[in-house]
Design a protein around this motif. Structure first.
Motif, mmCIF file in Angstrom:
data_model
loop_
_atom_site.group_PDB
_atom_site.id
_atom_site.type_symbol
_atom_site.label_atom_id
_atom_site.label_comp_id
_atom_site.label_asym_id
_atom_site.label_seq_id
_atom_site.Cartn_x
_atom_site.Cartn_y
_atom_site.Cartn_z
ATOM 1 N N MET A 1 -2.662 -9.665 -10.973
ATOM 2 C CA MET A 1 -4.040 -9.394 -10.557
ATOM 3 C C MET A 1 -4.107 -8.015 -9.899
ATOM 4 O O MET A 1 -3.255 -7.679 -9.073
ATOM 5 N N THR A 2 -5.107 -7.237 -10.244
ATOM 6 C CA THR A 2 -5.267 -5.900 -9.691
ATOM 7 C C THR A 2 -5.635 -5.967 -8.223
ATOM 8 O O THR A 2 -6.534 -6.710 -7.819
ATOM 9 N N LYS A 3 -4.922 -5.189 -7.405
ATOM 10 C CA LYS A 3 -5.226 -5.092 -5.976
ATOM 11 C C LYS A 3 -5.921 -3.761 -5.732
ATOM 12 O O LYS A 3 -5.523 -2.725 -6.268
ATOM 13 N N GLU A 63 2.064 3.134 -11.033
ATOM 14 C CA GLU A 63 1.070 3.681 -10.117
ATOM 15 C C GLU A 63 -0.316 3.148 -10.450
ATOM 16 O O GLU A 63 -0.683 3.006 -11.619
ATOM 17 N N GLY A 64 -1.092 2.855 -9.398
ATOM 18 C CA GLY A 64 -2.442 2.371 -9.595
ATOM 19 C C GLY A 64 -3.386 3.484 -10.035
ATOM 20 O O GLY A 64 -2.991 4.634 -10.226
ATOM 21 N N GLY A 78 -15.487 -4.824 -4.451
ATOM 22 C CA GLY A 78 -14.397 -5.669 -4.924
ATOM 23 C C GLY A 78 -13.031 -5.363 -4.338
ATOM 24 O O GLY A 78 -12.010 -5.769 -4.902
ATOM 25 N N VAL A 79 -12.964 -4.689 -3.177
ATOM 26 C CA VAL A 79 -11.657 -4.303 -2.625
ATOM 27 C C VAL A 79 -11.077 -5.418 -1.757
ATOM 28 O O VAL A 79 -11.786 -6.289 -1.248
ATOM 29 N N ASP A 80 -9.766 -5.362 -1.581
ATOM 30 C CA ASP A 80 -9.054 -6.292 -0.705
ATOM 31 C C ASP A 80 -8.803 -5.692 0.672
ATOM 32 O O ASP A 80 -8.536 -6.411 1.631
ATOM 33 N N TRP A 81 -8.837 -4.380 0.736
ATOM 34 C CA TRP A 81 -8.512 -3.681 1.985
ATOM 35 C C TRP A 81 -9.366 -2.431 2.082
ATOM 36 O O TRP A 81 -9.559 -1.717 1.095
#
Length: 491
Positions: A1-3, A63-64, A78-81
């Protein structure tokens, strides 16, 4: 899953956060109204890509994706941080948090890079206070692992645990401060040292360089590997921390420092320090701690030596003096007896050259022989200045024979014989010994290269003349055992 992580503020610290997340496989979205933000972050990323992947012994994930956004709401979608690194103005931070409250996902952590504000000040009046924590890093963020994670009662355990999990997941150490204080922990130490340094300069006691030398040649290296209290526990000897406090505690009342508001060393405070020190390090004896300390110090100073910096440069300069005393010539013209193989290495095997079997690992044989080749190149004039001017020798082929075990502390020498030296080619044979005991040999074929074209080319007349001089002197030597040997040949 993309972070996904959002970076709000792309200066030095924000750029460092972006690099740390991006190189650990996270997609990174940046919001910064500075028109130069993309250039600045790209430059930080260039340094991070150069250094961070070499920090560990495993390849980093792919790398992202990096993107820049003109609107804050787009950056945090949609971010986690979210990492806020805007200038240290409380009203500006509150303005950012108010905007974040409208668009940041409910499960995301909002971390602030602030070094001065307490989390309660950041959270005050914010509808999203439960998401906001202090996550104070240290520059360069992409390399230094410490994050001071400071929370309040407004933060639930789920937010704190999520923050710890994410910070740990990008290779950093979350130091959780459960009780907030101005400037957190680390910067309070730095400010105390900084204030004292300013006084030393103002009073004409020391210069900036002298102060830096006091740190980088002394306690700074110790602190880097054991911190403050574990260092002092070792200094207390076998009696440990209590003895250290009893011996050195009274000096706190002496007029040494401009910072004289010192807590009284009551029995309760001494007991607390000693008990905490026992819990921290009591599983090791003092002798064990000393060996751990010594191994760490040697490793760090050797690493500094690779960059010829600080304590490492000091040791490199000392090595030059020792090299002269060991009889390693600076130039072939200075070799006492050129008819015999030339001494090119004289050193002791360090602890970090050992493998799991307790003897020198394969790569270190190659390093020792490569160092010998480098030394011989310098002897014929292919030194740093020559290389900087565009010429050098490249190793084209190597063969090493491992003949006997080598252990830590062994004093080894390498003597080098020139098998052939003319034109573009240099054929060397090295023998490594401990006393008379043959440990290993290496055969190297090198080609002189024009560094501009990266192709084989003749060396300068001076270098070739020096090489031919040694090759001619060694022409009468017998063929060394193992020369031209292939893997599997009978010994």
């Amino acid at each position: 899953m993309t972070k996904r992580a959002a970076i709000i503020g792309g200066g030095v610290i924000g750029g460092g956060w972006a690099a740390r997340f991006l190189l650990n496989g996270w997609d990174v979205r940046v919001f910064d109204p500075d028109p130069e933000a993309e250039r600045k972050i790209s430059e930080v990323l260039e340094n991070a890509r150069r250094s961070l992947p070499g920090l560990g012994n495993m390849a980093l994930p792919a790398e992202g994706a990096l993107s820049f956004h003109a609107e804050l709401a787009d950056a945090v979608e949609g971010v986690d941080w979210v990492q806020e690194s805007v200038p240290e103005r409380l009203e500006l931070k509150h303005k950012v948090y108010a905007q974040l409250a409208e668009s940041v996902p409910a499960g995301a952590v909002i971390g602030s890079s602030t070094s001065g504000y307490k989390p309660s000040e950041l959270q005050a009046g914010m509808s999203n206070a439960s998401q906001i924590v202090v996550t104070h890093p240290f520059n360069p963020v992409y390399l230094l692992p410490l994050i001071e994670l400071v929370s309040t009662e407004a933060n639930g355990t789920d937010v704190i645990e999520r923050a710890k999990e994410i910070i740990s997941g990008i290779g950093m150490h979350p130091l959780h401060l459960k009780k907030e204080i101005d400037a957190h922990i680390a910067d309070r130490f730095l400010e105390a040292v900084w204030r004292e340094a300013l006084w030393l300069i103002k009073d004409g006691i020391a210069t900036t360089e002298e102060i830096d030398d006091a740190i980088r040649y002394g306690f700074g290296i110790r602190w880097a590997q054991m911190g403050l209290f574990e260092t002092y526990r070792v200094a207390g000897g076998e009696a440990g921390m209590r003895h250290f406090i009893a011996q050195f505690g009274p000096c706190l009342s002496w007029p040494w420092t401009k910072l004289m508001d010192v807590p009284e060393l009551t029995d309760e405070l001494v007991d607390a320090i000693a008990d905490q020190s026992d819990a921290q390090s009591g599983m090791h004896t003092i002798r064990e701690l000393e060996r751990i300390r010594d191994d760490n110090l040697v490793g760090m100073m050797r690493a500094l030596g690779a960059n010829n910096w600080g304590a490492g440069k000091l040791q490199n300069d000392h090595d030059k003096t020792l090299r002269e005393g060991a009889g390693i010539a600076a130039h072939v013209d200075d070799v006492a007896d050129l008819s015999q193989p030339v001494l090119t290495l004289h050193r002791v095997v360090p602890l970090d050259w050992l493998d799991y079997n307790g003897h020198m690992t394969e790569s270190r044989y190659l390093q020792a022989f490569a160092d010998s080749t480098d030394r011989f190149m310098e002897m014929i004039g292919c030194d740093a200045e020559y290389i900087a001017n565009g010429g050098s020798y490249f190793t084209a082929e190597t063969h090493i024979r491992h003949i006997d075990e080598v252990h830590a502390g062994a004093k080894i020498t390498v003597h080098t014989q020139v098998v052939m030296g003319a034109g573009k080619k240099m054929h060397l044979f090295h023998e490594m010994r401990e006393g008379e005991r043959l440990l290993a040999s290496a055969e190297h074929m090198l080609l002189h290269v024009d560094l501009a074209t990266r192709r084989a080319a003749p060396p300068s007349a001076e270098v070739e003349a020096a090489l031919v001089k040694v090759a001619s002197a060694h022409a009468g030597l017998s063929k060394p055992e193992g020369l031209g040997r292939a893997i599997g040949d009978p010994r």
